[in-house]
Design a protein around this motif. Structure first.
Motif, PDB file in Angstrom:
ATOM      1  N   MET A   1      24.383 -51.915  14.410  1.00  0.00           N
ATOM      2  CA  MET A   1      24.326 -50.780  13.483  1.00  0.00           C
ATOM      3  C   MET A   1      25.067 -49.587  14.090  1.00  0.00           C
ATOM      4  N   PRO A   2      25.990 -48.974  13.350  1.00  0.00           N
ATOM      5  CA  PRO A   2      26.725 -47.827  13.905  1.00  0.00           C
ATOM      6  C   PRO A   2      25.796 -46.642  14.127  1.00  0.00           C
ATOM      7  N   GLN A   3      26.117 -45.856  15.138  1.00  0.00           N
ATOM      8  CA  GLN A   3      25.294 -44.685  15.446  1.00  0.00           C
ATOM      9  C   GLN A   3      25.556 -43.573  14.432  1.00  0.00           C
ATOM     10  N   ASP A   4      24.475 -42.880  14.018  1.00  0.00           N
ATOM     11  CA  ASP A   4      24.663 -41.692  13.196  1.00  0.00           C
ATOM     12  C   ASP A   4      24.642 -40.465  14.106  1.00  0.00           C
ATOM     13  N   VAL A   5      24.772 -39.274  13.511  1.00  0.00           N
ATOM     14  CA  VAL A   5      24.876 -38.061  14.325  1.00  0.00           C
ATOM     15  C   VAL A   5      23.591 -37.813  15.111  1.00  0.00           C
ATOM     16  N   TYR A   6      22.445 -38.220  14.556  1.00  0.00           N
ATOM     17  CA  TYR A   6      21.188 -38.054  15.287  1.00  0.00           C
ATOM     18  C   TYR A   6      21.228 -38.832  16.598  1.00  0.00           C
ATOM     19  N   ASP A   7      21.650 -40.094  16.528  1.00  0.00           N
ATOM     20  CA  ASP A   7      21.736 -40.904  17.749  1.00  0.00           C
ATOM     21  C   ASP A   7      22.649 -40.242  18.783  1.00  0.00           C
ATOM     22  N   LYS A   8      23.770 -39.737  18.310  1.00  0.00           N
ATOM     23  CA  LYS A   8      24.745 -39.150  19.228  1.00  0.00           C
ATOM     24  C   LYS A   8      24.223 -37.858  19.858  1.00  0.00           C
ATOM     25  N   VAL A   9      23.566 -37.033  19.052  1.00  0.00           N
ATOM     26  CA  VAL A   9      23.022 -35.775  19.576  1.00  0.00           C
ATOM     27  C   VAL A   9      21.915 -36.055  20.589  1.00  0.00           C
ATOM     28  N   ILE A  10      21.028 -37.005  20.275  1.00  0.00           N
ATOM     29  CA  ILE A  10      19.917 -37.317  21.184  1.00  0.00           C
ATOM     30  C   ILE A  10      20.439 -37.929  22.480  1.00  0.00           C
ATOM     31  N   MET A  11      21.475 -38.759  22.406  1.00  0.00           N
ATOM     32  CA  MET A  11      22.067 -39.327  23.623  1.00  0.00           C
ATOM     33  C   MET A  11      22.674 -38.227  24.484  1.00  0.00           C
ATOM     34  N   LEU A  12      23.418 -37.322  23.846  1.00  0.00           N
ATOM     35  CA  LEU A  12      24.009 -36.204  24.587  1.00  0.00           C
ATOM     36  C   LEU A  12      22.910 -35.331  25.188  1.00  0.00           C
ATOM     37  N   ALA A  13      21.868 -35.049  24.385  1.00  0.00           N
ATOM     38  CA  ALA A  13      20.788 -34.174  24.834  1.00  0.00           C
ATOM     39  C   ALA A  13      20.087 -34.749  26.060  1.00  0.00           C
ATOM     40  N   LYS A  14      19.916 -36.064  26.068  1.00  0.00           N
ATOM     41  CA  LYS A  14      19.254 -36.700  27.218  1.00  0.00           C
ATOM     42  C   LYS A  14      20.173 -36.724  28.430  1.00  0.00           C
ATOM     43  N   ARG A  15      21.434 -37.084  28.210  1.00  0.00           N
ATOM     44  CA  ARG A  15      22.388 -37.219  29.325  1.00  0.00           C
ATOM     45  C   ARG A  15      22.666 -35.887  29.997  1.00  0.00           C
ATOM     46  N   ARG A  16      22.715 -34.824  29.216  1.00  0.00           N
ATOM     47  CA  ARG A  16      23.113 -33.531  29.757  1.00  0.00           C
ATOM     48  C   ARG A  16      21.940 -32.582  30.011  1.00  0.00           C
TER      49      ARG A  16
END
Length: 549
Positions: A1-16
């Motif tokens: 399943m392709p990532q939506d903007v929520y997935d991308k924001v949460i990944m960035l938020a956790k990584r950074r």
């Protein structure tokens, strides 16, 4: 399943280091999140922006009250009976779910269960047993002899129970506002929306007390031409504040003013105006305490329109409830031009009888009785004190008629309450400012946070790792921090990679020290949004940042 903007924001938020699930090494707990170094600073920036408007623009008073709240307080406020969600259970996996997450029309829940059409979203089993669940976390105060309590579901009650003291502090003049920022707790049935639905959350609430005969606002005329973005559950439209009040779309100036204040704070904080609106509560969805309520909603690509702020006219509900439950005089005074002589009934305790019966509590209970008003026949005189009820025998007091000089008439103030869900707003700010661009055939992430919201205001880089450049860079970094400007010093990787790291966390500027700096005492200032670069004197850097907005 392709990532939506929520997935991308949460990944960035956790990584950074913005926000990430709590206790992950033990499997985590749904609805609990940690704020990392950048998230904590972002949260501080939003809360300080909020404080600026409410304390400095609106002259509110800030207080702090306990997060543990007595059962008696929340029983009086209605939360014990009303703070519930209708819930269903899975017959197979035993998980529970909020009805509103499963079916849109709650009135048809019984029919849906009868028809066996309610299916568990986790295992596919049948959902059964619809029942209300109180969402407050229960606890007890003390060891041995205890008092029932809850973790607070809102900060408001701490303000209401201290109103009589705050009213005196405000020199008994209305209107005045009291604000509080802090944690609230809600034992969510099934929190599955990340930072949108949390069990421990941050709130920023204002309780502004008005004379019910006058809900105007002193600053209304200055801002009456501002446009509000409104939605009446049928269509979206825009009106000036003045038109909204005069046409009865919003009931009074005070409610309109705090809607304006909210809209201004959120948009200055980085909310996309195209993804913002105020939605009016229909009569059948008003909270038990509300006379009128508007929600500031922010649009999320995954969750749709999300309620982030509630702005309610709570009328006199809360203070009246606490007056009745505590028997404490929490009235305000509408003063006469000249005093009047009035007759009224008063309870006069007989201390020769009351003293031996109540011993060391007699003085405190007498003080409560002295403040009581007699409005009818007294059947049983019962005084609540320190969690217990004391029945006062009829032979221990007299009811007498007295003449007293009155300076005014008592009344219960009305309350306008803007209540902000800080965590939801922060997530929406991150989503609204998250951008992806292609650079050299790579996906490039950028947060276009406003300057005042950015956790780091500038990166400070030596062009290369050379002692003559790093020495100057470190000195600049130290000087800016001493001026209260948050920085990130970085000397590793290419300058392009360092810019990218700063862009990804929303840093609006980057300073580069190069070999020309050794001669001209200037640095290169790079703007995140325009990508433009300019040379600036080192000595001018503190003033440059202090002028940013």
């Amino acid at each position: 399943m392709p990532q939506d903007v929520y997935d991308k924001v949460i990944m960035l938020a956790k990584r950074r280091g913005f926000i990430y699930p709590s206790f992950e090494i033990y499997g985590g707990v749904a609805g609990l999140y940690d704020y990392g170094p950048l998230g904590s600073q972002l949260k501080n920036n939003l809360e300080n922006l909020w404080r600026y408007f409410y304390i400095y623009k609106d002259s509110c008073l800030e207080i702090n009250t306990p997060t543990i709240t007595l059962y008696d307080v929340l029983e009086a406020s209605g939360h014990v009976d009303e703070f519930t969600d209708l819930t269903v259970d899975c017959e197979d996996c035993k998980l529970s779910f909020k009805v509103e997450d499963i079916i849109e029309d709650e009135s048809s829940i019984q029919q849906a269960i009868k028809d066996e059409t309610l299916i568990c979203p986790t295992c596919g089993g049948k959902l059964i047993n619809p029942h209300p669940v109180n969402l407050m976390f229960a606890t007890k105060i003390g060891i041995g002899k205890t008092r029932d309590a809850f973790l607070r579901p809102e900060t408001a009650q701490g303000i209401f129970t201290g109103f009589h003291l705050l009213y005196r502090y405000a020199r008994e003049k209305l209107p005045f506002g009291v604000i509080q920022l802090g944690k609230g707790y809600r034992n969510e049935v099934s929190p599955r929306q990340g930072p949108i639905r949390m069990r421990e959350f941050s709130m920023a609430e204002a309780e502004v007390f008005f004379d019910p005969n006058n809900k105007s606002h002193k600053n209304f005329s200055e801002v009456k031409d501002h446009i509000l973005y409104l939605y009446d559950n049928e269509s979206e439209f825009q009106l000036t504040m003045e038109d909204a009040v005069s046409k009865g779309v919003i009931n009074n100036q005070a409610l309109s003013y705090y809607m304006y204040l909210t809209q201004t704070i959120l948009i200055q904080g980085g909310v996309d105006p195209k993804k913002f609106r105020f939605r009016k509560h229909a009569d059948d969805e008003l909270a038990h305490y509300a006379e009128e309520c508007w929600d500031a909603e922010l649009f999320s690509e995954r969750f749709g329109w999300v309620e982030c702020v509630g702005i309610a006219d709570r009328s006199a509900y809360d203070i009246n409830a606490h007056i009745e439950a505590s028997k404490t005089d929490m009235y305000a005074m509408r003063r006469y031009e000249s005093p009047k002589i009035v007759k009224h009934k008063k309870i006069v305790p007989k201390m020769n009888i009351l003293g031996p019966k109540l011993k060391d509590k007699a003085g405190d209970i007498k003080a409560i009785i002295d403040e009581m008003e007699v409005t009818g026949q007294i059947e049983n005189l019962t005084i609540p004190f320190e969690g217990e009820e004391y029945l006062i025998p009829k032979d221990a007091y007299d009811v007498v008629e007295v003449e007293e000089k009155e300076a005014g008439e008592k009344f219960i103030p009305h309350v306008i309450e803007p209540s902000y869900g800080i965590d939801r707003i922060l997530y929406c700010i991150l989503e609204h400012n998250y951008k992806e661009i292609e650079k050299e055939n790579e996906s490039y992430h950028l947060l276009s946070l406003p300057y005042q919201m950015a956790p780091i205001k500038t990166g400070v880089f030596p062009l290369i790792k050379d002692e003559s450049l790093t020495c100057i860079s470190e000195k600049i970094d130290k000087t800016l921090r001493e001026h209260g400007i948050s920085t990130s010093y970085d000397e590793t990787g290419t300058i392009g990679r360092r810019y990218a790291r700063m862009d990804e966390i929303g840093t609006p500027f980057c300073i580069t020290v190069d070999h020309d700096t050794l001669d001209d005492k200037k640095v290169t200032m790079r703007n995140r949004d325009t990508r433009e670069q300019e040379r600036i004197d080192i000595d001018a850097l503190p003033d440059f940042f202090k002028k940013q907005k």
